[in-house]
Write a protein that holds these residues in place. Structure first.
Motif, PDB file in Angstrom:
ATOM      1  N   GLY A 139       0.814  -1.209   0.000  1.00  0.00           N
ATOM      2  CA  GLY A 139       0.000   0.000   0.000  1.00  0.00           C
ATOM      3  C   GLY A 139       0.844   1.253   0.000  1.00  0.00           C
ATOM      4  N   PHE A 140       0.219   2.330  -0.410  1.00  0.00           N
ATOM      5  CA  PHE A 140       0.832   3.644  -0.420  1.00  0.00           C
ATOM      6  C   PHE A 140      -0.180   4.642   0.104  1.00  0.00           C
ATOM      7  CE2 PHE A 140       2.842   1.519  -4.063  1.00  0.00           C
ATOM      8  CZ  PHE A 140       4.183   1.716  -3.766  1.00  0.00           C
ATOM      9  N   ILE A 141       0.288   5.671   0.734  1.00  0.00           N
ATOM     10  CA  ILE A 141      -0.532   6.845   1.004  1.00  0.00           C
ATOM     11  C   ILE A 141       0.342   8.054   0.691  1.00  0.00           C
ATOM     12  CG2 ILE A 141       0.004   6.904   3.474  1.00  0.00           C
ATOM     13  CD1 ILE A 141      -2.909   7.994   3.839  1.00  0.00           C
ATOM     14  N   ARG A 142      -0.166   8.908  -0.126  1.00  0.00           N
ATOM     15  CA  ARG A 142       0.566  10.104  -0.542  1.00  0.00           C
ATOM     16  C   ARG A 142      -0.363  11.300  -0.429  1.00  0.00           C
ATOM     17  NH1 ARG A 142       3.794   6.699  -0.142  1.00  0.00           N
ATOM     18  NH2 ARG A 142       5.386   6.041  -1.596  1.00  0.00           N
ATOM     19  N   HIS A 143       0.208  12.476  -0.303  1.00  0.00           N
ATOM     20  CA  HIS A 143      -0.561  13.699  -0.246  1.00  0.00           C
ATOM     21  C   HIS A 143      -0.039  14.661  -1.314  1.00  0.00           C
ATOM     22  CE1 HIS A 143      -1.006  11.985   3.824  1.00  0.00           C
ATOM     23  NE2 HIS A 143      -2.238  12.410   3.675  1.00  0.00           N
ATOM     24  N   ALA A 144      -0.935  15.365  -1.967  1.00  0.00           N
ATOM     25  CA  ALA A 144      -0.548  16.353  -2.975  1.00  0.00           C
ATOM     26  C   ALA A 144      -1.538  17.515  -2.920  1.00  0.00           C
ATOM     27  CB  ALA A 144      -0.546  15.733  -4.375  1.00  0.00           C
ATOM     28  N   ARG A 145      -1.043  18.713  -3.014  1.00  0.00           N
ATOM     29  CA  ARG A 145      -1.922  19.878  -3.065  1.00  0.00           C
ATOM     30  C   ARG A 145      -2.274  20.084  -4.533  1.00  0.00           C
ATOM     31  NH1 ARG A 145      -0.101  25.550  -0.632  1.00  0.00           N
ATOM     32  NH2 ARG A 145       1.799  24.328  -0.723  1.00  0.00           N
ATOM     33  N   ILE A 146      -3.508  19.750  -4.894  1.00  0.00           N
ATOM     34  CA  ILE A 146      -3.975  19.831  -6.281  1.00  0.00           C
ATOM     35  C   ILE A 146      -5.381  20.435  -6.287  1.00  0.00           C
ATOM     36  CG2 ILE A 146      -2.564  17.903  -7.107  1.00  0.00           C
ATOM     37  CD1 ILE A 146      -5.006  16.083  -6.860  1.00  0.00           C
ATOM     38  N   SER A 147      -5.838  20.814  -7.471  1.00  0.00           N
ATOM     39  CA  SER A 147      -7.178  21.394  -7.604  1.00  0.00           C
ATOM     40  C   SER A 147      -8.232  20.286  -7.570  1.00  0.00           C
ATOM     41  CB  SER A 147      -7.295  22.166  -8.918  1.00  0.00           C
ATOM     42  OG  SER A 147      -7.295  21.253 -10.009  1.00  0.00           O
ATOM     43  N   GLU A 148      -9.467  20.679  -7.317  1.00  0.00           N
ATOM     44  CA  GLU A 148     -10.570  19.718  -7.327  1.00  0.00           C
ATOM     45  C   GLU A 148     -10.706  19.071  -8.707  1.00  0.00           C
ATOM     46  OE1 GLU A 148     -15.333  19.644  -6.415  1.00  0.00           O
ATOM     47  OE2 GLU A 148     -14.103  21.106  -5.340  1.00  0.00           O
ATOM     48  N   SER A 149     -10.480  19.842  -9.756  1.00  0.00           N
ATOM     49  CA  SER A 149     -10.546  19.322 -11.124  1.00  0.00           C
ATOM     50  C   SER A 149      -9.460  18.262 -11.349  1.00  0.00           C
ATOM     51  CB  SER A 149     -10.383  20.466 -12.121  1.00  0.00           C
ATOM     52  OG  SER A 149     -10.299  19.971 -13.436  1.00  0.00           O
ATOM     53  N   GLN A 150      -8.259  18.529 -10.860  1.00  0.00           N
ATOM     54  CA  GLN A 150      -7.180  17.540 -10.994  1.00  0.00           C
ATOM     55  C   GLN A 150      -7.516  16.264 -10.213  1.00  0.00           C
ATOM     56  OE1 GLN A 150      -4.144  20.353  -9.640  1.00  0.00           O
ATOM     57  NE2 GLN A 150      -2.913  19.787 -11.440  1.00  0.00           N
ATOM     58  N   ALA A 151      -8.084  16.426  -9.023  1.00  0.00           N
ATOM     59  CA  ALA A 151      -8.465  15.258  -8.219  1.00  0.00           C
ATOM     60  C   ALA A 151      -9.518  14.435  -8.949  1.00  0.00           C
ATOM     61  CB  ALA A 151      -8.983  15.691  -6.855  1.00  0.00           C
ATOM     62  N   SER A 152     -10.489  15.097  -9.572  1.00  0.00           N
ATOM     63  CA  SER A 152     -11.536  14.412 -10.316  1.00  0.00           C
ATOM     64  C   SER A 152     -10.956  13.662 -11.514  1.00  0.00           C
ATOM     65  CB  SER A 152     -12.593  15.407 -10.781  1.00  0.00           C
ATOM     66  OG  SER A 152     -13.613  14.759 -11.493  1.00  0.00           O
ATOM     67  N   ASP A 153     -10.070  14.316 -12.256  1.00  0.00           N
ATOM     68  CA  ASP A 153      -9.426  13.667 -13.407  1.00  0.00           C
ATOM     69  C   ASP A 153      -8.605  12.457 -12.968  1.00  0.00           C
ATOM     70  OD1 ASP A 153     -10.525  15.538 -15.090  1.00  0.00           O
ATOM     71  OD2 ASP A 153      -8.680  16.732 -15.273  1.00  0.00           O
ATOM     72  N   PHE A 154      -7.881  12.599 -11.857  1.00  0.00           N
ATOM     73  CA  PHE A 154      -7.072  11.493 -11.337  1.00  0.00           C
ATOM     74  C   PHE A 154      -7.972  10.338 -10.922  1.00  0.00           C
ATOM     75  CE2 PHE A 154      -4.535   9.217  -8.192  1.00  0.00           C
ATOM     76  CZ  PHE A 154      -3.345   9.061  -8.894  1.00  0.00           C
ATOM     77  N   TRP A 155      -9.106  10.663 -10.291  1.00  0.00           N
ATOM     78  CA  TRP A 155     -10.033   9.612  -9.870  1.00  0.00           C
ATOM     79  C   TRP A 155     -10.579   8.838 -11.070  1.00  0.00           C
ATOM     80  CZ3 TRP A 155     -10.896   6.414  -6.345  1.00  0.00           C
ATOM     81  CH2 TRP A 155     -12.071   5.660  -6.333  1.00  0.00           C
ATOM     82  N   TYR A 176      -7.590 -11.328  -3.950  1.00  0.00           N
ATOM     83  CA  TYR A 176      -6.894 -10.115  -3.538  1.00  0.00           C
ATOM     84  C   TYR A 176      -7.858  -8.931  -3.521  1.00  0.00           C
ATOM     85  CZ  TYR A 176      -2.377 -12.381  -3.830  1.00  0.00           C
ATOM     86  OH  TYR A 176      -1.303 -13.200  -3.600  1.00  0.00           O
ATOM     87  N   GLY A 177      -7.670  -8.054  -2.571  1.00  0.00           N
ATOM     88  CA  GLY A 177      -8.424  -6.818  -2.518  1.00  0.00           C
ATOM     89  C   GLY A 177      -7.626  -5.705  -3.171  1.00  0.00           C
ATOM     90  N   PHE A 178      -8.316  -4.706  -3.688  1.00  0.00           N
ATOM     91  CA  PHE A 178      -7.677  -3.566  -4.338  1.00  0.00           C
ATOM     92  C   PHE A 178      -8.472  -2.331  -3.936  1.00  0.00           C
ATOM     93  CE2 PHE A 178      -7.370  -0.941  -8.333  1.00  0.00           C
ATOM     94  CZ  PHE A 178      -6.039  -0.587  -8.187  1.00  0.00           C
ATOM     95  N   ALA A 179      -7.888  -1.461  -3.144  1.00  0.00           N
ATOM     96  CA  ALA A 179      -8.584  -0.267  -2.666  1.00  0.00           C
ATOM     97  C   ALA A 179      -7.870   0.977  -3.160  1.00  0.00           C
ATOM     98  CB  ALA A 179      -8.628  -0.261  -1.134  1.00  0.00           C
ATOM     99  N   VAL A 180      -8.629   1.907  -3.710  1.00  0.00           N
ATOM    100  CA  VAL A 180      -8.073   3.191  -4.137  1.00  0.00           C
ATOM    101  C   VAL A 180      -9.004   4.293  -3.632  1.00  0.00           C
ATOM    102  CG1 VAL A 180      -6.945   2.288  -6.200  1.00  0.00           C
ATOM    103  CG2 VAL A 180      -9.242   3.190  -6.373  1.00  0.00           C
ATOM    104  N   GLY A 181      -8.462   5.470  -3.486  1.00  0.00           N
ATOM    105  CA  GLY A 181      -9.301   6.580  -3.068  1.00  0.00           C
ATOM    106  C   GLY A 181      -8.581   7.900  -3.237  1.00  0.00           C
ATOM    107  N   VAL A 182      -9.357   8.930  -3.427  1.00  0.00           N
ATOM    108  CA  VAL A 182      -8.859  10.294  -3.467  1.00  0.00           C
ATOM    109  C   VAL A 182      -9.785  11.083  -2.553  1.00  0.00           C
ATOM    110  CG1 VAL A 182      -8.428  12.324  -4.906  1.00  0.00           C
ATOM    111  CG2 VAL A 182      -8.035  10.044  -5.840  1.00  0.00           C
ATOM    112  N   TYR A 183      -9.217  11.804  -1.589  1.00  0.00           N
ATOM    113  CA  TYR A 183     -10.050  12.488  -0.609  1.00  0.00           C
ATOM    114  C   TYR A 183      -9.335  13.728  -0.085  1.00  0.00           C
ATOM    115  CZ  TYR A 183      -6.881   9.714   2.261  1.00  0.00           C
ATOM    116  OH  TYR A 183      -5.758   9.140   2.801  1.00  0.00           O
TER     117      TYR A 183
END
Length: 193
Positions: A139-155, A176-183
Motif C-alpha cells: 500500500g501507499f498513502i501520498r498527499h498532494a496539493r492539487i485542484s478539485e478538477s485535478q483530483a476528479s481527473d485522477f479519480w 486479492y483486494g484492491f482499494a483506491v481513493g482520493v479524498y
C-alpha cells in the motif's frame, strides 16, 4: 462524482445480465448493504450467480443465516433470482446482483442526483489486517496539493484501473483486494513562498 467503467470487455463476469449502476435512494437499501456479510455476498455475486447453499459454503455460515441476508438484499432490490434448476422436489434459486455498482444518491439543491460512495477503506482496513500481520500488504498513502478538477481527473484514471483489475481472468487460490481513493485532508501545508 464517482465514475466506474463498465465490465463489458469481459462478458464472463458475471454470468448473468445486470445494470451497470443503480442509485440507492431508500434508507432500507443503504441499511441492507451496511452489514458485512451482505457486502460479502454482493461481492461473491459479482463473479457469478450462486445459490444460498453455495453462498453458505463460501462464507462458512449456516444456510438459514445466509438465506436471511439474501432475503434482505432481495427485498431491497439489490439481488434477484437470475435462474433456477430442479433438484429433486425443490426448485433451487440462483441469485445475482441487480447492478455492477451501487451508489447512494442524495438530492442536491439543484435537484440533481449526486453519487456518494461508502467508506470502502473501513472494509479494506478490516480485510487487510491479516495480510498486514503476514507481511503481505502492499500500500501507499501520498498527499498532494492539487485542484478539485485535478483530483476528479485522477479519480477517473483510478476508476479505469479498478475496472481493469475486476476484468482480470480468474486464477489462483487467493482473492486479492484492491482499494483506491482520493479524498481531501487536513494535512498541513507550507505557507506560500
Amino acid at each position: 462524482m464517482l465514475v466506474y467503467s463498465s465490465m463489458a470487455g469481459n462478458p464472463s463476469l458475471p454470468d448473468y445480465e445486470l445494470a451497470d449502476r443503480i442509485a440507492l435512494t431508500q434508507p432500507s437499501q443503504v441499511k441492507a448493504i451496511g452489514h458485512p456479510l451482505r457486502t460479502t455476498i454482493l461481492s461473491l455475486l459479482h463473479e457469478r450467480a450462486a445459490s444460498v447453499s453455495e453462498l453458505s459454503v463460501a462464507v462458512e455460515r449456516p444456510k438459514s443465516t445466509v438465506a436471511h441476508h439474501v432475503k434482505v438484499l432481495t427485498e431491497a432490490g439489490l439481488v434477484r433470482v437470475v435462474r433456477t434448476r430442479q433438484v429433486r422436489a425443490i426448485q433451487e434459486r440462483f441469485y445475482g446482483r441487480t447492478a455492477r455498482m451501487f451508489y447512494v444518491s442524495i438530492e442536491n439543491s439543484g435537484g440533481d442526483d449526486v453519487a456518494r460512495d461508502f467508506n470502502d477503506f473501513e472494509v479494506a482496513a478490516r480485510e487487510s489486517a491479516a495480510a498486514h500481520g503476514d507481511g503481505k500488504l502492499w500500500g501507499f498513502i501520498r498527499h498532494a496539493r492539487i485542484s478539485e478538477s485535478q483530483a476528479s481527473d485522477f479519480w477517473k484514471r483510478m476508476a479505469e484501473l479498478v475496472a481493469e483489475f475486476e476484468q482480470l481472468p480468474r486464477s489462483g487460490e487467493t482473492v486479492y483486494g484492491f482499494a483506491v481513493g482520493v479524498y481531501p485532508t487536513d494535512h498541513p501545508t507550507l505557507p506560500g513562498a
